[in-house]
Design a protein around this motif. Structure first.
Motif, PDB file in Angstrom:
ATOM      1  N   LEU A  68      -4.660   0.447  -8.661  1.00 12.43           N
ATOM      2  CA  LEU A  68      -3.518  -0.448  -8.740  1.00 12.43           C
ATOM      3  C   LEU A  68      -2.259   0.256  -9.247  1.00 12.43           C
ATOM      4  N   VAL A  69      -2.389   1.001 -10.347  1.00 11.69           N
ATOM      5  CA  VAL A  69      -1.212   1.664 -10.917  1.00 11.69           C
ATOM      6  C   VAL A  69      -0.629   2.708  -9.966  1.00 11.69           C
ATOM      7  N   PRO A  70      -1.450   3.594  -9.326  1.00 16.50           N
ATOM      8  CA  PRO A  70      -0.857   4.518  -8.342  1.00 16.50           C
ATOM      9  C   PRO A  70      -0.100   3.795  -7.229  1.00 16.50           C
ATOM     10  N   ALA A  71      -0.605   2.636  -6.800  1.00 18.19           N
ATOM     11  CA  ALA A  71       0.095   1.875  -5.754  1.00 18.19           C
ATOM     12  C   ALA A  71       1.426   1.357  -6.276  1.00 18.19           C
ATOM     13  N   ILE A  72       1.448   0.888  -7.528  1.00 16.33           N
ATOM     14  CA  ILE A  72       2.695   0.417  -8.132  1.00 16.33           C
ATOM     15  C   ILE A  72       3.691   1.555  -8.257  1.00 16.33           C
TER      16      ILE A  72
END
Length: 498
Positions: A396-400
């Protein structure tokens, strides 16, 4: 997101005190203007186009008051055209409606609201909620009072609401059609909001002086600053989606503890909940929002207010993580939520929740649905997660971060024009009516989201603009962000108005 600006000069910002060069530095701007002059563009027109594209969000002016005091008539007067519906009975305007306006070289948004009344039920309560939200989201307020009637109990209630909001207020004493009515306007000093400005919205009397005062209190740019109010503050992530798609469960899983209430009954969350969460050594501000139901203006009570607060949370966020229940078919409501985030200009991540419940057949059909129903955001990073089991939460964080990087990307003007030159040479615009319009040059006037101004020799068709946007994404990796492209068409020689 595209729009074409025709060469009538109406968007130029003559008289603006400080020309805004958008994301262009002084040297780059000077070089760009030389190029525009060589191609035969009017330089004021070019500067206005860059300013219009580079300003980012415009300051917002809300026009509020009780029913039938002439708010929509005043809005039409401010924007200079008959757009807002006007009828000689109260309650015609129900939803908030936003228009762009310009006065003395300054551009701003005007929000027309339904009449505000205290202690009302049903659709009138919804109208009041819209007006309250408009005040909350505005940078300044014009409070319209009927000078012929004078201050009523409802007007006094609106005054209390305005004081609580703490926004700058300009008091408009409407329906003052001549000098004899100015004595009636003077009685409105009693409201304690300062000088009443006598105005006849119907005939235009006094509106110029009132707008001068509006510009005095309206900020050059919105007060909202991304990242929680300061440079280096936590990035704001809004979790949005339909009710019961797992937003609160996802927030709890990301946080590693039970931060918010989770219940199988849809609609447990009413207010946006801000949570500072550290992931990968970085602190993020996650906002868990209430589920957005089918149509805001058909909702009642707490659901109605929850939807308005969710919309406000998206406006204040930098990234919208849109949760979609992968176990169900993608709905029209899912698409509306995606559109809301795109129109708000936010970076976007699509999170398909409940992935652990899918069998092979459902996964196959989901992929087909994504292609057909969410084609407008094919550029958005996608993560397949399970808020219940924690599956793929680390993605999730890499996508954000990918979405934020695209949202903040800026292409130098020289590199952009080299790219445009190669693109136009390899894929020229189709010939239409014996003419072949060309993209001559362009610049990126702003970021968050990226905003481009292209200058052309003739009208550029929507299909070709979509082609340009697609190639821009391929070349410069605008993953996870909407792109706004405006096209300025060069006037024919000698066509400039004297």
């Amino acid at each position: 997101m595209n729009d074409q600006i025709q060469p009538d000069g109406s968007d130029a910002h003559d008289g603006a005190p400080e020309p805004d060069h958008g994301a262009l530095g002084d040297a780059e701007f000077a070089e760009f203007m030389e190029l525009a002059a060589e191609e035969g563009f009017d330089l004021e027109d070019v500067e206005g186009a860059i300013e219009a594209a580079g300003h980012g969000p415009l300051p917002v002016l809300a026009v509020v008051g009780r029913p039938n005091v002439g708010k929509s008539t005043l809005v039409n007067r401010i924007i200079g055209r008959r757009e807002a519906v006007v009828e000689d009975k109260p309650g015609v305007t129900r939803d908030r409606v936003t228009y762009e306006a310009e006065w003395a070289g300054r551009r701003f948004k005007v929000v027309d609201t339904g009449g505000w009344e205290q202690d009302v039920l049903g659709i009138d309560a919804s109208v009041a909620a819209q007006a309250e939200y408009a005040i909350d989201a505005a940078d300044a307020v014009v409070f319209v009072v009927d000078a012929k009637v004078g201050a009523t109990d409802t007007d006094e209630a609106v005054v209390r609401l305005l004081r609580k909001a703490g926004k700058p207020v300009v008091l408009c004493a409407n329906k003052v059609d001549g000098p004899s009515g100015e004595a009636d306007a003077a009685y409105l000093w009693s409201l304690g909001l300062g000088e009443p400005h006598p105005v006849s919205a119907l005939h235009g009397r006094g509106t110029g002086d009132m707008l001068d005062q509006v510009l005095e209190v309206l900020p050059e740019a919105p007060r909202e600053t991304f990242g929680g109010g300061g440079i280096g503050g936590p990035r704001r992530i809004a979790l949005i989606g339909r009710p019961n798609v797992g937003k609160s469960s996802l927030l709890n899983k990301v946080a590693g503890e039970e931060r918010v209430v989770v219940n199988e009954q849809a609609g447990t969350t009413r207010d946006p909940v801000d949570e500072l969460i550290e992931l990968g050594g970085v602190t993020w501000k996650f906002v868990d929002t209430a589920g957005i139901r089918k149509r805001v203006h058909l909702q009642q009570g707490a659901d109605y207010y929850a939807s308005l607060r969710t919309a406000a949370a998206v406006e204040k966020a930098e990234v919208a993580v849109i949760l979609i229940d992968a176990s169900e078919s993608i709905s029209v409501q899912d698409q509306r939520i995606v559109t809301m985030a795109v129109e708000a200009g936010r970076a976007i991540v699509l999170a398909f929740n409940k992935w652990d419940t899918l069998d092979e057949e459902r996964r196959y059909y989901l992929e087909r649905e994504i292609e057909t129903e969410l084609g407008q955001v094919a550029w958005a990073p996608r993560v397949n997660v399970s808020a219940r089991t924690g599956r793929h939460m680390e993605k999730l964080v890499p996508a954000i971060e990918t979405a934020l990087a695209g949202w903040e990307t800026r292409v130098p003007t020289g590199r952009l024009n080299a790219f445009l030159g190669e693109l136009v040479a390899a894929h020229p615009h189709p010939v239409r009516g014996g003419k072949q319009p060309r993209i001559l040059f362009g610049t990126q006037a702003g970021t968050k989201p990226p905003r481009f101004v292209l200058f052309a020799s003739g009208f550029i068709e929507a299909g070709y603009r979509r082609f340009i946007e697609r190639r821009l994404r391929e070349e410069f990796s605008f993953d996870g962000t909407p792109i706004h492209i405006s096209v300025r068409v060069r006037e024919k020689r000698g066509a400039k108005k004297k």
